[in-house]
Design a protein around this motif. Sequence first.
Motif, PDB file in Angstrom:
ATOM      1  N   VAL A 178       0.835  -1.206   0.000  1.00 19.76           N
ATOM      2  CA  VAL A 178       0.000   0.000   0.000  1.00 19.76           C
ATOM      3  C   VAL A 178       0.865   1.251   0.000  1.00 19.76           C
ATOM      4  O   VAL A 178       0.731   2.139  -0.850  1.00 19.76           O
ATOM      5  N   SER A 179       1.774   1.342   0.959  1.00 19.17           N
ATOM      6  CA  SER A 179       2.628   2.529   1.052  1.00 19.17           C
ATOM      7  C   SER A 179       3.586   2.601  -0.139  1.00 19.17           C
ATOM      8  O   SER A 179       3.935   3.696  -0.607  1.00 19.17           O
ATOM      9  N   LYS A 180       3.995   1.443  -0.660  1.00 19.34           N
ATOM     10  CA  LYS A 180       4.898   1.431  -1.816  1.00 19.34           C
ATOM     11  C   LYS A 180       4.218   2.025  -3.045  1.00 19.34           C
ATOM     12  O   LYS A 180       4.815   2.829  -3.782  1.00 19.34           O
ATOM     13  N   LEU A 181       2.968   1.661  -3.273  1.00 17.42           N
ATOM     14  CA  LEU A 181       2.261   2.149  -4.453  1.00 17.42           C
ATOM     15  C   LEU A 181       1.871   3.616  -4.312  1.00 17.42           C
ATOM     16  O   LEU A 181       2.072   4.410  -5.231  1.00 17.42           O
ATOM     17  N   LEU A 182       1.343   3.983  -3.142  1.00 13.69           N
ATOM     18  CA  LEU A 182       0.853   5.348  -2.972  1.00 13.69           C
ATOM     19  C   LEU A 182       1.961   6.343  -2.650  1.00 13.69           C
ATOM     20  O   LEU A 182       1.784   7.556  -2.817  1.00 13.69           O
ATOM     21  N   GLY A 183       3.080   5.852  -2.171  1.00  6.62           N
ATOM     22  CA  GLY A 183       4.210   6.733  -1.915  1.00  6.62           C
ATOM     23  C   GLY A 183       4.165   7.471  -0.594  1.00  6.62           C
ATOM     24  O   GLY A 183       5.023   8.326  -0.328  1.00  6.62           O
ATOM     25  N   TYR A 184       3.198   7.180   0.244  1.00  6.36           N
ATOM     26  CA  TYR A 184       3.093   7.813   1.557  1.00  6.36           C
ATOM     27  C   TYR A 184       3.685   6.888   2.630  1.00  6.36           C
ATOM     28  O   TYR A 184       3.692   5.667   2.472  1.00  6.36           O
ATOM     29  N   SER A 185       4.124   7.474   3.695  1.00  8.63           N
ATOM     30  CA  SER A 185       4.583   6.674   4.833  1.00  8.63           C
ATOM     31  C   SER A 185       3.374   6.104   5.560  1.00  8.63           C
ATOM     32  O   SER A 185       2.246   6.584   5.396  1.00  8.63           O
ATOM     33  N   ASN A 186       3.617   5.079   6.379  1.00  6.99           N
ATOM     34  CA  ASN A 186       2.516   4.511   7.152  1.00  6.99           C
ATOM     35  C   ASN A 186       1.873   5.554   8.056  1.00  6.99           C
ATOM     36  O   ASN A 186       0.647   5.581   8.231  1.00  6.99           O
TER      37      ASN A 186
END
Length: 363
Positions: A43-51
Amino acid sequence: MTIKVSELTESKTFNLEHFFELTEDLFCIAGFDGYFKRINPAVSKLLGYSNEELFSRPINEFVFPEDQDITAQNRHSLTQDVPLLNFENRYVTKSGEIVWLAWTSMPVESQQLVYAIAKNITHKKKVEEDRNLLIAKLTGSNKDLKQLTYTASHDLRTPVGNLLSVFNLLDVTKIQDAETLEFIGILKTATQNLQSTLDSYVDTLIEREDLQLQLEEINLTEAFNTVLQSLGSLLKNSNASVQIDFSRVRTVKFNRGYLESVFLNLVTNSIKYKKPGANPDIAVASRRVNGVNQLVFADKGLGFDMDKVKDKLFGFHQKFHHHADSKGLGLYLVHSHVTSLGGRISIKSKIGEGSEFVISFKD
């Protein structure tokens, strides 16, 4: 020794955490309050946001603005214990890229949680978009090719017919030179062959992939006179009367070739379908009604039974009068030219009283 399946299963312990952490699909657990509770690395890899960023903001803030309402509606259904299957929406990554996701979500009301899996279908959507654009382009090109073919095969028949009428007017008995007579015979035969070829060439495809229709301010008088000049012999032989009044609207924004084709087909139809024993009587005028430029073309010919033909009048290869030279293309071309550029065309007609066409141009 017999080992039960249940005993074999109990003897092995599977670390389901690996399944959660290693998959490339997006796994998440969300609360009924609209926030992520747990996500896998995908999820974070695709969206580029941190957890931390993903957990601190409502999920809908990451959804593409145009999809937020429908996403909120479906999320509400989940809180009513309704599973969500194959739901597609768009998310916006931290870098501003738009990604498409396909969701399968299962609510657990007792925990006030939603367990969801999403697949990244961005590539699939891009392929679909490219395919749809290609289909639209091919459809448009095919329509244009057909239109051009019909226009060429039909409109060129009139000047060729005029040329043949010139040959018929020639009094060859006054020509003594054998070579001249031979040339005239060759020219007449060649013209007859050309007419025959045009009659059979409706299905010819002409490459026009990059051809764009050019719109311009066209002087109605000049365009109409161009057509009358090309029909000079036909008008003279038929003793046609043509009244013109373009004083109210002198110019329209249209395609010149299309407008001349409209004039050509309406005039030749009026001559072709005149009442027996009467000369063709044609009146053409322009006007402006409710801010719309209009062209009114009227004749006193055979007319149509509108109750019978109103739904077929502008159809392809439709014939409503018995005439040896009728191909059923003229009104089809007129309608196609007008409507393809955003205009409208209507008709009033009665058998034995003639017809009135009203063409409304798009501003």
